[in-house]
Write an enzyme that holds these catalytic residues in place. Structure first.
Site, mmCIF file in Angstrom:
data_model
loop_
_atom_site.group_PDB
_atom_site.id
_atom_site.type_symbol
_atom_site.label_atom_id
_atom_site.label_comp_id
_atom_site.label_asym_id
_atom_site.label_seq_id
_atom_site.Cartn_x
_atom_site.Cartn_y
_atom_site.Cartn_z
ATOM 1 N N GLY A 157 0.772 -1.485 -0.073
ATOM 2 C CA GLY A 157 -0.222 0.224 -0.076
ATOM 3 C C GLY A 157 0.718 1.500 0.125
ATOM 4 O O GLY A 157 0.638 2.288 0.949
ATOM 5 N N LEU A 161 1.369 3.751 -2.065
ATOM 6 C CA LEU A 161 0.779 4.490 -2.627
ATOM 7 C C LEU A 161 -0.168 5.112 -1.864
ATOM 8 O O LEU A 161 -0.507 6.102 -1.977
ATOM 9 C CB LEU A 161 1.226 4.876 -4.049
ATOM 10 C CG LEU A 161 1.626 3.826 -4.828
ATOM 11 C CD1 LEU A 161 0.803 3.806 -6.579
ATOM 12 C CD2 LEU A 161 2.801 4.556 -4.832
ATOM 13 N N ASP A 203 2.785 -2.025 -4.712
ATOM 14 C CA ASP A 203 1.142 -1.284 -5.159
ATOM 15 C C ASP A 203 0.166 -1.869 -5.872
ATOM 16 O O ASP A 203 1.082 -2.122 -6.403
ATOM 17 C CB ASP A 203 1.201 0.442 -4.707
ATOM 18 C CG ASP A 203 -0.193 1.293 -4.374
ATOM 19 O OD1 ASP A 203 -0.115 1.272 -2.885
ATOM 20 O OD2 ASP A 203 -1.413 1.077 -5.202
ATOM 21 N N ILE A 204 -0.866 -2.012 -5.491
ATOM 22 C CA ILE A 204 -1.846 -2.297 -6.390
ATOM 23 C C ILE A 204 -1.561 -1.334 -7.743
ATOM 24 O O ILE A 204 -1.889 -2.146 -8.997
ATOM 25 C CB ILE A 204 -2.509 -2.786 -6.488
ATOM 26 C CG1 ILE A 204 -3.509 -3.860 -6.670
ATOM 27 C CG2 ILE A 204 -3.990 -1.390 -6.120
ATOM 28 C CD1 ILE A 204 -4.447 -4.380 -6.568
ATOM 29 N N ASP A 224 -0.281 -6.736 -5.636
ATOM 30 C CA ASP A 224 -2.113 -6.714 -5.283
ATOM 31 C C ASP A 224 -2.288 -7.794 -3.991
ATOM 32 O O ASP A 224 -1.594 -9.157 -4.120
ATOM 33 C CB ASP A 224 -3.689 -7.884 -6.464
ATOM 34 C CG ASP A 224 -4.422 -7.643 -5.805
ATOM 35 O OD1 ASP A 224 -4.906 -7.860 -4.564
ATOM 36 O OD2 ASP A 224 -4.640 -8.512 -6.557
ATOM 37 N N TYR A 270 -15.007 -1.793 8.606
ATOM 38 C CA TYR A 270 -13.757 -1.258 8.520
ATOM 39 C C TYR A 270 -13.202 -1.622 9.804
ATOM 40 O O TYR A 270 -12.153 -2.800 10.798
ATOM 41 C CB TYR A 270 -13.683 -0.152 8.664
ATOM 42 C CG TYR A 270 -12.457 1.037 8.664
ATOM 43 C CD1 TYR A 270 -11.029 0.387 8.063
ATOM 44 C CD2 TYR A 270 -12.170 1.725 9.762
ATOM 45 C CE1 TYR A 270 -10.461 1.130 8.174
ATOM 46 C CE2 TYR A 270 -11.112 2.180 10.168
ATOM 47 C CZ TYR A 270 -9.885 2.164 9.268
ATOM 48 O OH TYR A 270 -9.020 2.600 9.416
HETATM 49 C C1 AKB Z 1 -10.600 6.709 8.913
HETATM 50 O O1 AKB Z 1 -11.856 7.436 8.713
HETATM 51 O O2 AKB Z 1 -11.159 5.883 8.496
HETATM 52 C C2 AKB Z 1 -9.483 6.320 8.964
HETATM 53 C C3 AKB Z 1 -8.875 5.966 10.848
HETATM 54 C C4 AKB Z 1 -8.935 6.949 11.756
HETATM 55 O O3 AKB Z 1 -8.991 5.171 10.705
HETATM 56 N N1 AKB Z 1 -8.489 7.739 8.707
#
Ligand code: AKB
Length: 318
Positions: A8, A10, A34-35, A53, A142
């Site tokens: 990652g 880039l 990077d990809i 990748d 996430y």
């Molecule tokens: C995001 O906002 O997704 C990132 C983080 C705080 O992990 N900057």
């Protein structure tokens, strides 16, 4: 760390991490991957680079072997807002890439770094002075990826003896590369728009406190943690880190010291606001300070001055 692979490269962090590592350890000892291909005149392209990748395990293993790496810094991942829009792809990339990088570290005996995030917390986490060890029940893909990633770092350390190290980054603020798809991105955009247009419309509401940190402090923290005596590290999942806890009006006031006519208005994005509302107001960084000397140098005022001057230079303004 002598031969480092960065995935990652880039991205927002990778771009600056590659440059710093090449300064410290020698250009030829840092392989950026990077990809995407870098721009020919970019700093990342001024040293070893390979397209990779991170979901391609065979290629990752081959790249590690051919370069003779002893360290992997795995930065490739989708950020929070974009991961929430494409949750299945986020799982594939964030978890698939991480597993491949951890497996490469196990197979080739690499020291390992990957970032977690304040996104690893959720609405049931204590919001103020959030402890290092606390409730982690995020409600975003996430966040789920980050909690799983933290646990995997700990697992690979305990089960396989991989030297895993990680931090929970807050929003990172930099003038070199603008982030893409994060909840905290307003705090970068606001500086660019202040210089370019003298005004900014924030997608995060006033009064929404989140932790942030200037990129130089983030890069220094990665290097410091990787260089730290492993025997002193109690936490092998991820350390809380922050440089400041801020909300949009505070950034406006800091910018107005230099641009008195700067105007801030709001057009709140319900998707990103709902993510921000589940994150802490401010986190406790005392474990990182005590165990490996985390010591950020930038507060809001110093960061604002640096950001505005650097963006003015970049944009040829003033
Ligand atoms: C995001 O906002 O997704 C990132 C983080 C705080 O992990 N900057």
């Amino acid at each position: 760390m002598k031969k480092i692979i960065i995935t990652g490269a880039l991205g927002q962090i990778g771009t600056e991490l590659v440059v710093k590592c090449r300064q410290l350890y020698g250009t030829e000892n840092v392989l950026a991957t990077d990809i995407n291909e870098p721009e020919a005149d970019s700093e990342v392209a001024q040293g070893p680079f390979q397209v990779l990748d991170v979901t391609d395990k065979d290629k990752m293993f081959k790249t590690v072997e051919e370069f003779g790496a002893d360290t992997i810094m795995h930065m490739a991942a989708l950020l929070s807002a974009v991961a929430e829009k494409r949750p299945m792809f986020a799982w594939e990339l964030n978890m698939g890439g991480l597993m491949n990088a951890l497996e490469a570290a196990r197979e080739y005996n690499l020291q390992f770094f990957t970032p977690s995030s304040i996104g690893a917390f959720g609405s049931s986490t204590p919001k103020v002075n959030t402890p290092q060890v606390t409730i982690q029940r995020p409600s975003t893909m996430y966040g789920v990826n980050k909690v799983a990633g933290e646990l995997l770092c700990q697992y690979y350390f305990e089960k396989f003896g991989v030297d895993t190290r990680s931090v929970r980054f807050p929003g990172l603020i930099s003038y070199v590369k603008e982030p893409g798809g994060g909840t905290t991105d307003y705090a970068v955009e606001i500086y660019f728009e202040a210089v370019r247009k003298g005004e900014y419309k924030s997608f995060i509401d006033k009064g929404t406190y989140m932790d942030m940190m200037f990129m130089d402090d983030a890069i220094d923290a990665i290097i410091k943690l990787m260089e730290a005596d492993g025997g002193k590290l109690i936490h092998r999942n991820a350390y809380n880190l922050s440089g400041m806890s801020i909300e949009p009006e505070m950034v406006k006031n800091a910018i107005q010291e230099y641009y008195p006519d700067f105007k801030l208005s709001y057009d709140v994005d319900p998707d990103r606001q709902s993510i921000a509302d589940t994150w802490p107001d401010n986190i406790d960084v005392s474990c990182a300070r005590a165990e490996w000397g985390f010591d950020p140098q930038y507060d809001l005022d110093k960061m604002t001055k640096t950001m505005l001057e650097a963006i003015e230079n970049k944009e040829g303004v003033k």
